[in-house]
Design an enzyme around this catalytic site. Sequence first.
Site, mmCIF file in Angstrom:
data_model
loop_
_atom_site.group_PDB
_atom_site.id
_atom_site.type_symbol
_atom_site.label_atom_id
_atom_site.label_comp_id
_atom_site.label_asym_id
_atom_site.label_seq_id
_atom_site.Cartn_x
_atom_site.Cartn_y
_atom_site.Cartn_z
ATOM 1 N N ASP A 289 0.858 -1.171 0.000
ATOM 2 C CA ASP A 289 0.000 0.000 0.000
ATOM 3 C C ASP A 289 0.905 1.234 0.000
ATOM 4 O O ASP A 289 2.129 1.128 0.163
ATOM 5 C CB ASP A 289 -0.943 -0.040 1.220
ATOM 6 C CG ASP A 289 -2.195 0.782 0.972
ATOM 7 O OD1 ASP A 289 -3.239 0.478 1.565
ATOM 8 O OD2 ASP A 289 -2.121 1.730 0.162
HETATM 9 C C1 GLC Z 1 -4.286 4.290 -0.099
HETATM 10 C C2 GLC Z 1 -5.215 3.139 0.195
HETATM 11 C C3 GLC Z 1 -5.283 2.107 -0.907
HETATM 12 C C4 GLC Z 1 -5.105 2.786 -2.262
HETATM 13 C C5 GLC Z 1 -3.698 3.346 -2.303
HETATM 14 C C6 GLC Z 1 -3.415 4.073 -3.631
HETATM 15 O O1 GLC Z 1 -3.541 4.625 1.018
HETATM 16 O O2 GLC Z 1 -5.008 2.434 1.412
HETATM 17 O O3 GLC Z 1 -6.544 1.443 -0.793
HETATM 18 O O4 GLC Z 1 -5.293 1.839 -3.304
HETATM 19 O O5 GLC Z 1 -3.435 4.237 -1.231
HETATM 20 O O6 GLC Z 1 -4.200 5.229 -3.727
#
Ligand code: GLC
Length: 733
Positions: A289
């Site tokens: 993430d």
């Molecule tokens: C965020 C979220 C994730 C998302 C990623 C990219 O922090 O936790 O669900 O896909 O960043 O935006």
Amino acid sequence: MKLTQKQKTFVEDLLKRMTLEEKIGQMNQESPSIVGGFDVPFSELIEMLTDGRLSQEEFEKILSTAKQDYHEEDIRAGRVGSVMGQDPRKANELQKIAMEESRLGIPLIIGFDVIHGLRSVYPIAIAEACSFDDSLFEETARMAARESRAHGINWNFAPMIDAARDSRWGRVSEGPGEDPCLGSHFARAKIRGLQNDRSSVRNYVAACTKHYVAYGACESGRDYNTTSMSVSNLYNVYLPAFRAAMDEGAATVMAAFNDLNGIPCTVNRWLLRDVLKGEMGLEGFVVSDANAIRECVAHGIAEDDRDAGIQAAIAGMDMDMGTHIYKDLLQAEVEKGTVPMAVVDEAVRRILSVKVWLGLFDDPYVPEADIEAYEKGLPAEHIALCRRAAEESMVLLKNEGDLLPLSRKQKISLVGRLADMADEVCGAWAMAWKKEDCVSVRAGLEAAGADVQYYPCGGPEGELDEEEIARACTEGDVIVAVVGETDAMSGEASSRADTGLPGRQRELLERLLRSGKPVVTVLMNGRPLALRWEAEQLPAILEAWHLGIRMGDAVAAALLGDVSPSGKLASSFPAVTGQCPVYYNHPSTGRPGSRSKFTSRYLDAPWDALFPFGHGLSYTSFAYSGLRVGETADSLEIALTLKNSGGREGTEVVQLYTQDVAASLVRPVKELKDYLRVSLAAGEEREIRFVLPKSDLGFYDNTGAYRLEDGLFRISVGGSSRDTLEQEIRLQF
Ligand code: GLC
């Protein structure tokens, strides 16, 4: 996701030609850095937009004035495998650099958070899950895939399939609710919709099931917080949807921010290599993430970026989202032997395999005609699908005296700021909608020919307008109050310690009730709310969530009786926040909650949910009778009669539950095993049948082994988890 032998050979040949720096480049995902107005990674800016720290206007102003660094130089040098973005012409530009100006011409996999639609935004997942309609889940995902490709996006960071039982957590809005069976159906359908129409590269994307795993079990419902649980709980509640997604061939997985039993998922070798890649057989790759590898330092599992990067790579984390740790530090570690080359080769093989499977080496570009088509507007069939999804996702929680549906002859006083906020209908994690495509409840009622007058009166934030309230109470025959949450009050980093109606909305409802006029309440929210007072005092409550661009049309159709609500709750509603987490598939305990003092209950609140999982009313009524349970060698055959006992057509979600009455581990008092949407004309009755494989009646124990145990089972069928017909059967496996 399956590769042909030819594709596998292509990947191996390419891998052999890559330098170590180029290999590590594939493991690096970049976001456009906004320089000038803001110096934060683009994903942070997106998050600031989605969680309300930035308004849409501020966001667009920053983007228009600030310069964006798309890391063209790094792409040219082969140091970038993936970027995030949503602009099709920019995507074509970056793909051209990667394909024609880098040494090996490896295309980019371009990802974006398309959680419930890109431009044609349909209901948030917690709402869509209430439809219990697998074919709808699949159709909306297929629409999202087509729109993604038309915008240069070939990888969706979706579906989010985290089971969530605690509605204090803001990301309840993004997933399919509390139940592993519904969550597994949702996951399968979403993977099929995103990935399976490979008739053209324009029609499918790589899915990214997230967040692996148990993110929804964050302690106290506080986002990013620690999670801890038994192996059996992990396997029986939080892993099933991911197992289903893997069975359906999901191409990628995103690891969750949280630690699980003390080890962050990002560096959790057991979770990533043994369970996900080993047991479940992930063919594609795992991405962290945003910033999560660096956050392992804050977690206290790594001393510094280098330590975090080494742990993540060895644990099986194939791609680094947004920290540059792999890009900047991994090469030295491979050269020193701290990270084996085999680890890098495996990660790059997985990433290249997904790119080949996506057809990116042959055609990574968006045709100009597709770009221009979306500049002109949305496809009519996409708009129609958004409306249908919205209609199926509403849940009628209460309807005393059949106050609903209203008639077009009634003069409606429409109350509440949310009723007139077209830019609030899409909910969390929708960043590409255009306001001109969005229909507010007010606009929907006006378009539907209702005799409606709007009075702002007050909303989730700010004060009440006494004059407007007085006018609303005087001038209408019936009051429709739209109350709930703004889109920023749910989604990421939006946990609430008090899940009641925010602001002074309850006061508003009290004032309206005092008028003596009938009051219909429409909820517009991103999570189950604590509604003890509202459920006691309000005669009619329609749960309308954040339904996407055509919310207004759908709510108007339901209020005026053009459609009958058919949704069933995918997530239990608490009476008070203090009950959280509250969910239907709980163990019995030795003293099941009851009115008796010495049982599992509260002094000051009910022990059970206010509105349970599976609950949902209709404008007609349904009668269940004649439950019969038969047995063959490997399955149970369950049959019953369902009758539409009301005065109009309607759709019922018939739910099948089981209970393993006595097992070697305590089991839930009920577990959903299957469901069926049944539409019946008034007075019509039909025999409903389920065939339940006996192998579905087992559970995972604390070694992760699946167990089928002889004994007594209860089979229940009904229109909610609380109201069922029941039969017992003794089984030997
Ligand atoms: C965020 C979220 C994730 C998302 C990623 C990219 O922090 O936790 O669900 O896909 O960043 O935006």
